[in-house]
Design a protein around this motif. Structure first.
Motif, mmCIF file in Angstrom:
data_model
loop_
_atom_site.group_PDB
_atom_site.id
_atom_site.type_symbol
_atom_site.label_atom_id
_atom_site.label_comp_id
_atom_site.label_asym_id
_atom_site.label_seq_id
_atom_site.Cartn_x
_atom_site.Cartn_y
_atom_site.Cartn_z
ATOM 1 N N LEU A 198 -56.139 -4.869 2.949
ATOM 2 C CA LEU A 198 -55.677 -3.542 3.359
ATOM 3 C C LEU A 198 -56.852 -2.607 3.603
ATOM 4 C CD1 LEU A 198 -52.592 -2.879 1.034
ATOM 5 C CD2 LEU A 198 -52.565 -3.203 3.505
ATOM 6 N N ASN A 199 -57.831 -2.637 2.706
ATOM 7 C CA ASN A 199 -58.983 -1.739 2.837
ATOM 8 C C ASN A 199 -59.785 -2.042 4.096
ATOM 9 O OD1 ASN A 199 -58.333 -0.446 0.445
ATOM 10 N ND2 ASN A 199 -59.753 -1.639 -0.800
ATOM 11 N N GLU A 200 -59.915 -3.326 4.444
ATOM 12 C CA GLU A 200 -60.759 -3.699 5.582
ATOM 13 C C GLU A 200 -60.008 -3.641 6.910
ATOM 14 O OE1 GLU A 200 -63.369 -6.958 5.232
ATOM 15 O OE2 GLU A 200 -63.676 -6.743 3.078
ATOM 16 N N ARG A 201 -58.697 -3.762 6.871
ATOM 17 C CA ARG A 201 -57.919 -3.765 8.110
ATOM 18 C C ARG A 201 -57.303 -2.413 8.449
ATOM 19 N NH1 ARG A 201 -53.901 -8.848 9.200
ATOM 20 N NH2 ARG A 201 -55.362 -10.118 10.400
ATOM 21 N N ALA A 202 -56.990 -1.612 7.428
ATOM 22 C CA ALA A 202 -56.184 -0.413 7.655
ATOM 23 C C ALA A 202 -56.962 0.721 8.310
ATOM 24 C CB ALA A 202 -55.594 0.066 6.331
ATOM 25 N N GLY A 203 -58.253 0.858 7.996
ATOM 26 C CA GLY A 203 -59.007 1.998 8.510
ATOM 27 C C GLY A 203 -58.450 3.289 7.957
ATOM 28 N N GLU A 204 -58.074 4.213 8.849
ATOM 29 C CA GLU A 204 -57.505 5.491 8.425
ATOM 30 C C GLU A 204 -56.008 5.395 8.154
ATOM 31 O OE1 GLU A 204 -59.342 8.181 7.771
ATOM 32 O OE2 GLU A 204 -61.072 6.919 8.228
ATOM 33 N N GLN A 205 -55.399 4.271 8.496
ATOM 34 C CA GLN A 205 -53.964 4.097 8.304
ATOM 35 C C GLN A 205 -53.651 3.871 6.832
ATOM 36 O OE1 GLN A 205 -52.550 1.022 10.896
ATOM 37 N NE2 GLN A 205 -50.407 1.198 10.272
ATOM 38 N N PRO A 206 -52.576 4.471 6.306
ATOM 39 C CA PRO A 206 -52.216 4.221 4.901
ATOM 40 C C PRO A 206 -51.820 2.768 4.692
ATOM 41 C CG PRO A 206 -50.470 5.421 6.034
ATOM 42 C CD PRO A 206 -51.634 5.390 6.966
ATOM 43 N N GLY A 207 -52.019 2.287 3.484
ATOM 44 C CA GLY A 207 -51.674 0.911 3.169
ATOM 45 C C GLY A 207 -50.968 0.825 1.828
ATOM 46 N N ILE A 208 -50.072 -0.157 1.693
ATOM 47 C CA ILE A 208 -49.344 -0.345 0.444
ATOM 48 C C ILE A 208 -49.202 -1.828 0.154
ATOM 49 C CG2 ILE A 208 -47.130 -0.140 1.668
ATOM 50 C CD1 ILE A 208 -45.967 0.974 -0.976
ATOM 51 N N LEU A 209 -49.422 -2.199 -1.096
ATOM 52 C CA LEU A 209 -49.230 -3.571 -1.545
ATOM 53 C C LEU A 209 -47.940 -3.639 -2.345
ATOM 54 C CD1 LEU A 209 -51.705 -6.200 -2.656
ATOM 55 C CD2 LEU A 209 -49.901 -5.616 -4.287
ATOM 56 N N VAL A 210 -47.034 -4.548 -1.963
ATOM 57 C CA VAL A 210 -45.716 -4.666 -2.577
ATOM 58 C C VAL A 210 -45.636 -5.975 -3.351
ATOM 59 C CG1 VAL A 210 -43.226 -4.717 -2.178
ATOM 60 C CG2 VAL A 210 -44.703 -3.335 -0.693
ATOM 61 N N VAL A 211 -45.359 -5.881 -4.634
ATOM 62 C CA VAL A 211 -45.184 -7.052 -5.495
ATOM 63 C C VAL A 211 -43.687 -7.258 -5.675
ATOM 64 C CG1 VAL A 211 -45.644 -8.057 -7.766
ATOM 65 C CG2 VAL A 211 -47.358 -6.590 -6.677
ATOM 66 N N THR A 212 -43.169 -8.433 -5.269
ATOM 67 C CA THR A 212 -41.716 -8.612 -5.257
ATOM 68 C C THR A 212 -41.341 -10.089 -5.373
ATOM 69 O OG1 THR A 212 -39.700 -7.984 -4.055
ATOM 70 C CG2 THR A 212 -41.575 -8.740 -2.724
ATOM 71 N N GLY A 213 -40.040 -10.360 -5.308
ATOM 72 C CA GLY A 213 -39.530 -11.726 -5.355
ATOM 73 C C GLY A 213 -38.813 -12.086 -6.638
ATOM 74 N N SER A 214 -39.070 -11.328 -7.702
ATOM 75 C CA SER A 214 -38.469 -11.623 -9.000
ATOM 76 C C SER A 214 -38.811 -10.510 -9.977
ATOM 77 C CB SER A 214 -38.998 -12.957 -9.539
ATOM 78 O OG SER A 214 -38.629 -13.152 -10.877
ATOM 79 N N LEU A 215 -37.906 -10.251 -10.907
ATOM 80 C CA LEU A 215 -38.244 -9.333 -11.991
ATOM 81 C C LEU A 215 -39.306 -9.941 -12.902
ATOM 82 C CD1 LEU A 215 -34.733 -7.891 -12.895
ATOM 83 C CD2 LEU A 215 -36.698 -6.594 -12.029
ATOM 84 N N HIS A 216 -39.477 -11.253 -12.833
ATOM 85 C CA HIS A 216 -40.482 -11.910 -13.673
ATOM 86 C C HIS A 216 -41.907 -11.609 -13.179
ATOM 87 C CE1 HIS A 216 -37.425 -14.083 -15.941
ATOM 88 N NE2 HIS A 216 -36.826 -14.307 -14.790
ATOM 89 N N ILE A 217 -42.106 -11.497 -11.868
ATOM 90 C CA ILE A 217 -43.439 -11.124 -11.376
ATOM 91 C C ILE A 217 -43.713 -9.656 -11.690
ATOM 92 C CG2 ILE A 217 -42.686 -10.577 -9.005
ATOM 93 C CD1 ILE A 217 -45.376 -11.644 -8.022
ATOM 94 N N VAL A 218 -42.669 -8.819 -11.630
ATOM 95 C CA VAL A 218 -42.822 -7.421 -12.049
ATOM 96 C C VAL A 218 -43.226 -7.364 -13.516
ATOM 97 C CG1 VAL A 218 -41.574 -5.273 -12.488
ATOM 98 C CG2 VAL A 218 -41.221 -6.512 -10.336
ATOM 99 N N SER A 219 -42.551 -8.154 -14.345
ATOM 100 C CA SER A 219 -42.866 -8.200 -15.777
ATOM 101 C C SER A 219 -44.297 -8.671 -16.016
ATOM 102 C CB SER A 219 -41.882 -9.119 -16.492
ATOM 103 O OG SER A 219 -42.201 -9.260 -17.853
ATOM 104 N N ALA A 220 -44.750 -9.639 -15.219
ATOM 105 C CA ALA A 220 -46.113 -10.153 -15.373
ATOM 106 C C ALA A 220 -47.146 -9.061 -15.079
ATOM 107 C CB ALA A 220 -46.331 -11.362 -14.469
ATOM 108 N N VAL A 221 -46.914 -8.276 -14.021
ATOM 109 C CA VAL A 221 -47.831 -7.184 -13.685
ATOM 110 C C VAL A 221 -47.829 -6.139 -14.787
ATOM 111 C CG1 VAL A 221 -48.313 -5.300 -12.082
ATOM 112 C CG2 VAL A 221 -47.640 -7.536 -11.201
ATOM 113 N N LEU A 222 -46.647 -5.758 -15.240
ATOM 114 C CA LEU A 222 -46.549 -4.768 -16.317
ATOM 115 C C LEU A 222 -47.185 -5.302 -17.593
ATOM 116 C CD1 LEU A 222 -42.921 -3.411 -15.734
ATOM 117 C CD2 LEU A 222 -45.092 -2.362 -15.050
ATOM 118 N N GLY A 223 -47.092 -6.613 -17.804
ATOM 119 C CA GLY A 223 -47.730 -7.226 -18.962
ATOM 120 C C GLY A 223 -49.233 -7.090 -18.923
ATOM 121 N N TYR A 224 -49.834 -7.244 -17.730
ATOM 122 C CA TYR A 224 -51.272 -7.036 -17.589
ATOM 123 C C TYR A 224 -51.658 -5.620 -17.980
ATOM 124 C CZ TYR A 224 -52.209 -11.425 -15.068
ATOM 125 O OH TYR A 224 -52.360 -12.736 -14.729
ATOM 126 N N LEU A 225 -50.786 -4.664 -17.579
ATOM 127 C CA LEU A 225 -51.099 -3.253 -17.843
ATOM 128 C C LEU A 225 -51.060 -2.929 -19.329
ATOM 129 C CD1 LEU A 225 -49.082 -1.561 -14.956
ATOM 130 C CD2 LEU A 225 -51.512 -2.114 -15.007
#
Length: 277
Positions: free
Chosen positions: A248-275
């Motif tokens: 996103l940083n190298e391709r977006a330039g001045e355009q806003p960018g967003i990374l979406v983590v999805t597919g399961s509540l388990h991947i959401v839980s894994a990210v929150l677990g890291y935090l």
């Protein structure tokens, strides 16, 4: 069977999604909740400019349903003011439902300054709702998806709904434990194949690559930045997140960018677990 029936889809529901705003850096959707229902119960309320943390047209409908429930409680002797109902609606929040991470949380993942959204969508119907929400909330943003799913889900149907979302740059497939074990986990390579097949159906160009586990590997050297193809890759969860933000940083330039983590509540839980670890 003699109980009163109240429908949040009654013709007296004139609620509408008006737009979006930010409160302390977090997107909210501006809604007018206007009800004049006369069947079984006489219910009426007008709440203008409600700032919902829960994003998407389906969340407006949920808010209307909750408002109807509160008005029904008033009919049964409760005393819930319009101000109290507004406060409740604006405070309502669920982890993993279009959840935007704070800048401090992004820093903990090693992706300072990134906009990261967590959503537990795992069916084609919830993927369609997520796609609609992303199109409404981030209409001009470049996007990267990081996806992990259980092996009993409709991977191709899920991919079909999201492959054309916004300005999609890359899809990273990863793996997380499902219900604490790997037996129900879909492999990253299987998920990537589903996205390849979905892109072929849509006549979209894709570029297959591996996740750069090394932080200093140059995407420019691989010709990725100039490529117009959607990038498909697989790897560990944190490596996918960091590589996705780098793209996103190298391709977006001045355009806003967003990374979406999805597919399961388990991947959401894994990210929150890291935090929280």
């Amino acid at each position: 069977m003699s109980s009163p029936v109240v429908s949040a889809s009654d013709l007296g529901n004139r609620s509408a999604l008006k737009g979006f705003c930010e409160v302390t850096g977090i997107p909210r959707q501006l809604c007018d909740i206007v009800l004049q229902i006369e069947k079984d119960y006489d219910l009426s309320i007008e709440l203008l400019g409600v700032k919902l943390r829960m994003l998407g047209a389906h969340q407006l409908q949920n808010a209307v349903t909750a408002t109807c429930a509160a008005l029904c409680l008033n009919k049964q002797g409760w005393s819930l003011s319009s101000g109290a109902i507004r406060t409740g609606l604006e405070s309502a929040f669920l982890q993993g439902r279009t959840q935007i991470l704070s800048s401090e949380e992004a820093n903990l993942l090693g992706v300072s300054g990134a906009t990261i959204l967590l959503d537990g969508a795992h069916t084609k119907e919830s993927a369609r709702a997520l796609e609609n929400t992303l199109q409404m909330t981030f209409p001009k943003a470049k996007m990267v998806l990081v996806v992990a799913m259980a092996n009993d889900k409709d991977h191709l149907g899920f991919a079909r709904e999201l492959i054309s979302v916004g300005d999609l740059d890359a899809v990273f497939s990863t793996e997380v434990d499902i219900a604490g074990a790997k037996s129900r986990m879909a492999s990253a390579s299987l998920l990537k194949c589903s996205w390849v097949n979905a892109s072929r159906e849509m006549n979209m160009k894709v570029l297959d690559l591996k996740v750069a586990e090394s932080e200093d590997q140059s995407l420019q050297a691989a010709g990725i930045v100039k490529s117009q193809s959607i990038l498909l890759a697989e790897g560990s969860l944190l490596a996918c997140i960091r590589a996705g933000v780098k793209i996103l940083n190298e391709r977006a330039g001045e355009q806003p960018g967003i990374l979406v983590v999805t597919g399961s509540l388990h991947i959401v839980s894994a990210v929150l677990g890291y935090l929280h670890s």
